[in-house]
Design an enzyme around this catalytic site. Structure first.
Site, PDB file in Angstrom:
ATOM      1  CG  HIS A   1      20.242  31.779 -34.713  1.00 54.75           C
ATOM      2  ND1 HIS A   1      20.360  31.745 -36.123  1.00 54.75           N
ATOM      3  CD2 HIS A   1      19.239  31.898 -34.095  1.00 54.75           C
ATOM      4  CE1 HIS A   1      19.350  31.627 -36.491  1.00 54.75           C
ATOM      5  NE2 HIS A   1      18.630  32.059 -35.411  1.00 54.75           N
TER       6      HIS A   1
ATOM      7  CG  ASP B   1      17.635  34.602 -39.047  1.00 49.42           C
ATOM      8  OD1 ASP B   1      18.411  33.954 -39.425  1.00 49.42           O
ATOM      9  OD2 ASP B   1      17.676  34.129 -37.624  1.00 49.42           O
TER      10      ASP B   1
ATOM     11  CE1 TYR C   1      14.617  36.440 -37.001  1.00 53.94           C
ATOM     12  CE2 TYR C   1      12.811  37.851 -36.145  1.00 53.94           C
ATOM     13  CZ  TYR C   1      13.352  36.197 -36.711  1.00 53.94           C
ATOM     14  OH  TYR C   1      12.940  35.263 -35.635  1.00 53.94           O
TER      15      TYR C   1
END
Length: 268
Positions: free
Chosen positions: A258, A154, A110
């Site tokens: 998302h 991500d 992330y």
DNA sequence: ATGGTCGCAACGCGA
């Protein structure tokens, strides 16, 4: 069943536990990598995932912000929970598992969003994002005849022109500035990683995995960005069968901003 | 050009 890996920024694993459970029942990936779990490890809903067959977990969470977790139906050896930039953020976990007769090292990332102002001199959050990407250069796609590597998560950067709804209008918007897109692409290439989503879906085609909450009609305006990624070592590219972006998930009740990205391989 | 919406957890911050 062919080996399947999914990645999903869930934006609070506790709030959206019913969505994750439904996703696991409907799509049954072997592995699901979650980001932005926003949950300390002792409050992680492990029992719910275990009940669905995901008894193997690599969890690295914290209170309120960030946090990653890798859920698996196959045994996982946790390799590392790395503290990028040395400030204690829980933004990475790596684990090893067996697939297709290979030992696969799976990284779950992330990357910091980077704030609003794309100037590292005046915005410490943007400085942090650039530093994080630089430090990721040490994460390489090592492989040989018996081993392979996968990096998902991500990454908060949309590298290609077709990864955003308007290349021109987003050139000065954090996530699509040249310093980020060039940094990510050079880091990926130098690390020996292949952008698997773009190996399956041609770069000419628009492809998004995130749509802002700050839009009254996300589907009609379709102002998306491809912030979530699936990279592999080169020896897995020929085994990839499909990368599916579950756009419909953005329209589910109380959705994450998302959507899941599901990668299916040709081996067990 | 601006502001728009979420989640966490506290009335602001990060995304």
């Amino acid at each position: 069943m062919p080996f399947t890996v999914a990645t999903w920024n869930i934006n609070s694993v506790r709030l959206r536990l019913p969505l994750v459970e439904q996703f696991l029942k409907d799509y049954a990936p072997d592995v699901l990598c979650l980001q932005e779990t926003k949950c300390p490890d002792d409050l992680f809903p492990a029992a719910a995932f275990e009940a669905l067959g995901y008894g193997h977990m690599a969890i690295s969470g914290q209170k309120g912000y960030h946090g990653v977790a890798t859920l698996s139906r196959r045994p996982l050896d946790i390799v590392e929970k790395r503290d990028f930039c040395g400030i204690g953020d829980r933004r990475h976990v790596s684990a090893r598992l067996s697939a297709g007769g290979r030992s696969v090292l799976l990284h779950n990332f992330y990357v910091p969003a980077g704030g609003d102002e794309p100037d590292p001199e005046i915005n410490p959050k943007f400085r942090h994002k650039l530093d994080f990407i630089e430090e990721m250069r040490s994460v390489r796609a090592g492989f040989d005849g018996e081993s392979a590597a996968i990096l998902v998560g991500d990454l908060n950067i949309a590298p290609l022109e077709t990864d955003v709804w308007s290349h021109k209008q987003l050139l000065k918007v954090v996530s699509h500035t040249p310093i980020e897109t060039e940094g990510l692409e050079s880091m990926r290439a130098e690390g020996g990683w292949v952008d698997l989503m773009r190996a399956h879906i041609p770069p000419q085609e628009r492809l998004y995995t995130w749509w802002s909450y700050r839009n009254r009609d996300w589907a009609a305006s379709d102002r998306g960005r491809r912030l979530d990624h699936v990279w592999t070592s080169p020896n897995l590219v020929d085994d990839m069968r499909e990368v599916e972006v579950l756009r419909a998930a953005r329209g589910w009740e109380r959705p994450s901003d998302h959507v899941p990205v599901i990668t299916r391989f040709g081996f067990d």
